[in-house]
Write a protein that holds these residues in place. Structure first.
Motif, PDB file in Angstrom:
ATOM      1  N   PHE A  62      -4.132  11.153   2.285  1.00 55.09           N
ATOM      2  CA  PHE A  62      -5.066  11.041   1.168  1.00 55.09           C
ATOM      3  C   PHE A  62      -4.557  10.003   0.169  1.00 55.09           C
ATOM      4  O   PHE A  62      -3.351   9.857  -0.044  1.00 55.09           O
ATOM      5  CB  PHE A  62      -5.245  12.393   0.488  1.00 55.09           C
ATOM      6  N   THR A  63      -5.459   9.307  -0.480  1.00 59.94           N
ATOM      7  CA  THR A  63      -5.107   8.247  -1.424  1.00 59.94           C
ATOM      8  C   THR A  63      -4.192   8.754  -2.527  1.00 59.94           C
ATOM      9  O   THR A  63      -3.188   8.124  -2.840  1.00 59.94           O
ATOM     10  CB  THR A  63      -6.377   7.620  -2.031  1.00 59.94           C
ATOM     11  N   TYR A  64      -4.529   9.883  -3.126  1.00 56.42           N
ATOM     12  CA  TYR A  64      -3.723  10.375  -4.240  1.00 56.42           C
ATOM     13  C   TYR A  64      -2.292  10.670  -3.790  1.00 56.42           C
ATOM     14  O   TYR A  64      -1.344  10.482  -4.551  1.00 56.42           O
ATOM     15  CB  TYR A  64      -4.359  11.600  -4.912  1.00 56.42           C
ATOM     16  N   ARG A  65      -2.106  11.118  -2.541  1.00 51.07           N
ATOM     17  CA  ARG A  65      -0.754  11.369  -2.034  1.00 51.07           C
ATOM     18  C   ARG A  65       0.002  10.078  -1.816  1.00 51.07           C
ATOM     19  O   ARG A  65       1.189   9.991  -2.122  1.00 51.07           O
ATOM     20  CB  ARG A  65      -0.799  12.162  -0.728  1.00 51.07           C
ATOM     21  N   LEU A  66      -0.670   9.082  -1.262  1.00 48.43           N
ATOM     22  CA  LEU A  66      -0.014   7.781  -1.079  1.00 48.43           C
ATOM     23  C   LEU A  66       0.466   7.247  -2.422  1.00 48.43           C
ATOM     24  O   LEU A  66       1.620   6.852  -2.572  1.00 48.43           O
ATOM     25  CB  LEU A  66      -0.948   6.775  -0.413  1.00 48.43           C
ATOM     26  N   VAL A  67      -0.408   7.254  -3.413  1.00 49.69           N
ATOM     27  CA  VAL A  67      -0.069   6.715  -4.735  1.00 49.69           C
ATOM     28  C   VAL A  67       1.074   7.529  -5.358  1.00 49.69           C
ATOM     29  O   VAL A  67       2.096   6.972  -5.774  1.00 49.69           O
ATOM     30  CB  VAL A  67      -1.313   6.695  -5.658  1.00 49.69           C
ATOM     31  N   GLU A  81      -1.056   1.874  -7.665  1.00 52.65           N
ATOM     32  CA  GLU A  81      -2.315   2.450  -8.148  1.00 52.65           C
ATOM     33  C   GLU A  81      -3.497   1.895  -7.379  1.00 52.65           C
ATOM     34  O   GLU A  81      -3.411   0.834  -6.760  1.00 52.65           O
ATOM     35  CB  GLU A  81      -2.496   2.171  -9.640  1.00 52.65           C
ATOM     36  N   LYS A  82      -4.599   2.659  -7.441  1.00 56.77           N
ATOM     37  CA  LYS A  82      -5.857   2.146  -6.908  1.00 56.77           C
ATOM     38  C   LYS A  82      -6.273   0.968  -7.772  1.00 56.77           C
ATOM     39  O   LYS A  82      -5.983   0.941  -8.970  1.00 56.77           O
ATOM     40  CB  LYS A  82      -6.941   3.220  -6.951  1.00 56.77           C
ATOM     41  N   CYS A  83      -6.951   0.004  -7.168  1.00 52.85           N
ATOM     42  CA  CYS A  83      -7.374  -1.155  -7.948  1.00 52.85           C
ATOM     43  C   CYS A  83      -8.719  -1.670  -7.457  1.00 52.85           C
ATOM     44  O   CYS A  83      -9.217  -1.273  -6.411  1.00 52.85           O
ATOM     45  CB  CYS A  83      -6.297  -2.249  -7.897  1.00 52.85           C
ATOM     46  N   SER A  84      -9.275  -2.569  -8.225  1.00 50.75           N
ATOM     47  CA  SER A  84     -10.566  -3.180  -7.912  1.00 50.75           C
ATOM     48  C   SER A  84     -10.397  -4.294  -6.874  1.00 50.75           C
ATOM     49  O   SER A  84      -9.279  -4.742  -6.596  1.00 50.75           O
ATOM     50  CB  SER A  84     -11.169  -3.775  -9.183  1.00 50.75           C
ATOM     51  N   ASP A  95       1.080 -13.234  -3.518  1.00 53.37           N
ATOM     52  CA  ASP A  95       1.907 -12.979  -2.326  1.00 53.37           C
ATOM     53  C   ASP A  95       2.305 -11.519  -2.150  1.00 53.37           C
ATOM     54  O   ASP A  95       3.418 -11.221  -1.704  1.00 53.37           O
ATOM     55  CB  ASP A  95       3.161 -13.863  -2.323  1.00 53.37           C
ATOM     56  N   ARG A  96       1.402 -10.601  -2.468  1.00 53.94           N
ATOM     57  CA  ARG A  96       1.670  -9.188  -2.257  1.00 53.94           C
ATOM     58  C   ARG A  96       0.519  -8.564  -1.461  1.00 53.94           C
ATOM     59  O   ARG A  96      -0.621  -8.537  -1.929  1.00 53.94           O
ATOM     60  CB  ARG A  96       1.846  -8.450  -3.585  1.00 53.94           C
ATOM     61  N   PRO A  97       0.811  -8.040  -0.272  1.00 51.00           N
ATOM     62  CA  PRO A  97      -0.229  -7.335   0.493  1.00 51.00           C
ATOM     63  C   PRO A  97      -0.550  -5.991  -0.159  1.00 51.00           C
ATOM     64  O   PRO A  97       0.199  -5.512  -1.017  1.00 51.00           O
ATOM     65  CB  PRO A  97       0.423  -7.145   1.864  1.00 51.00           C
ATOM     66  N   LEU A  98      -1.627  -5.388   0.248  1.00 50.49           N
ATOM     67  CA  LEU A  98      -2.069  -4.104  -0.302  1.00 50.49           C
ATOM     68  C   LEU A  98      -2.342  -3.121   0.823  1.00 50.49           C
ATOM     69  O   LEU A  98      -2.481  -3.511   1.980  1.00 50.49           O
ATOM     70  CB  LEU A  98      -3.368  -4.271  -1.101  1.00 50.49           C
ATOM     71  N   ALA A  99      -2.470  -1.860   0.452  1.00 44.54           N
ATOM     72  CA  ALA A  99      -2.958  -0.840   1.378  1.00 44.54           C
ATOM     73  C   ALA A  99      -4.476  -0.772   1.188  1.00 44.54           C
ATOM     74  O   ALA A  99      -4.969  -0.753   0.056  1.00 44.54           O
ATOM     75  CB  ALA A  99      -2.316   0.506   1.081  1.00 44.54           C
ATOM     76  N   LEU A 100      -5.202  -0.756   2.278  1.00 45.88           N
ATOM     77  CA  LEU A 100      -6.664  -0.712   2.240  1.00 45.88           C
ATOM     78  C   LEU A 100      -7.134   0.464   3.076  1.00 45.88           C
ATOM     79  O   LEU A 100      -6.771   0.596   4.242  1.00 45.88           O
ATOM     80  CB  LEU A 100      -7.239  -2.018   2.795  1.00 45.88           C
ATOM     81  N   LYS A 101      -7.935   1.329   2.453  1.00 47.16           N
ATOM     82  CA  LYS A 101      -8.428   2.520   3.142  1.00 47.16           C
ATOM     83  C   LYS A 101      -9.930   2.411   3.379  1.00 47.16           C
ATOM     84  O   LYS A 101     -10.695   2.107   2.465  1.00 47.16           O
ATOM     85  CB  LYS A 101      -8.134   3.768   2.311  1.00 47.16           C
ATOM     86  N   PHE A 163      -8.689   0.168  -2.447  1.00 49.55           N
ATOM     87  CA  PHE A 163      -7.536  -0.728  -2.476  1.00 49.55           C
ATOM     88  C   PHE A 163      -6.407  -0.064  -3.251  1.00 49.55           C
ATOM     89  O   PHE A 163      -6.648   0.507  -4.320  1.00 49.55           O
ATOM     90  CB  PHE A 163      -7.889  -2.047  -3.185  1.00 49.55           C
ATOM     91  N   VAL A 164      -5.183  -0.146  -2.731  1.00 48.72           N
ATOM     92  CA  VAL A 164      -4.007   0.373  -3.438  1.00 48.72           C
ATOM     93  C   VAL A 164      -2.983  -0.746  -3.500  1.00 48.72           C
ATOM     94  O   VAL A 164      -2.549  -1.268  -2.476  1.00 48.72           O
ATOM     95  CB  VAL A 164      -3.398   1.609  -2.737  1.00 48.72           C
ATOM     96  N   LYS A 165      -2.604  -1.095  -4.735  1.00 49.74           N
ATOM     97  CA  LYS A 165      -1.628  -2.159  -4.907  1.00 49.74           C
ATOM     98  C   LYS A 165      -0.243  -1.585  -5.168  1.00 49.74           C
ATOM     99  O   LYS A 165      -0.094  -0.491  -5.714  1.00 49.74           O
ATOM    100  CB  LYS A 165      -2.030  -3.124  -6.021  1.00 49.74           C
ATOM    101  N   VAL A 166       0.757  -2.353  -4.753  1.00 47.67           N
ATOM    102  CA  VAL A 166       2.161  -2.027  -4.960  1.00 47.67           C
ATOM    103  C   VAL A 166       2.778  -3.287  -5.576  1.00 47.67           C
ATOM    104  O   VAL A 166       2.986  -4.275  -4.886  1.00 47.67           O
ATOM    105  CB  VAL A 166       2.867  -1.675  -3.632  1.00 47.67           C
TER     106      VAL A 166
END
Length: 172
Positions: A62-67, A81-84, A95-101, A163-166
């Protein structure tokens, strides 16, 4: 315009991943790929470890668990965090990849066809082609198939994407 980061993918069906995790390991594998890109010489976590540390379940991550759990893993110097979409494209430019669900089930879009029904993938780039946006992802492989790079039409999937950015906290 095209941006594509040199990210090394990984298959969620790799022989090193526990067989009972493989079908739902897309989230931990996506986190593994991101961490290997961001920390190329220091990542100590294997997808099997991330499966439990991030809170993977038989139906996925789940997204909230990943974050929440990535924040615990990386500490206060990192913003997870989730992002736009706009923020996601800016992350790629930096130069930063993201997690995409992709999630058609919990967005209640059962009757429409999407690239994936419920799946995490590393977002590694994008392309604007004649005014249309395409997302470039690693698909995390399949049974007897390595992870591969795919170009996905954003408009076909927009309603089910998260989208979840790190990012380092200094980039707020």
């Amino acid at each position: 315009m095209k941006i594509q980061l040199p990210v090394q993918g990984y298959s969620q069906y790799n022989a090193s991943i526990l067989s009972n995790y493989q079908a739902s390991a897309c989230g931990p594998v996506t986190a593994y790929v991101l961490l290997n890109f961001l920390f190329p010489y220091t990542n100590a976590y294997h997808p099997n470890e991330l499966y439990s540390k991030l809170g993977g379940t038989r139906i996925g991550l789940f997204t909230y668990r990943l974050v929440r759990n990535m924040r615990k893993l990386l500490g206060p110097d990192w913003l997870i965090e989730k992002c736009s979409l706009k923020s996601a494209l800016d992350e790629l430019k930096n130069d930063r990849p993201l997690a995409l669900k992709f999630d058609k089930y919990f967005t209640f879009k059962w009757n429409k066809k999407f690239t994936f029904s419920y799946h995490w993938v590393p977002l590694i780039g994008y392309e604007l082609d004649e005014g249309e946006l395409f997302l470039i992802v690693h698909d995390n492989g399949g049974r007897n198939r390595e992870s591969s790079i795919r170009k996905i039409r954003y408009a076909d999937n927009a309603s089910i994407l998260t989208f979840v950015k790190v990012a380092p906290c200094s980039t707020r």
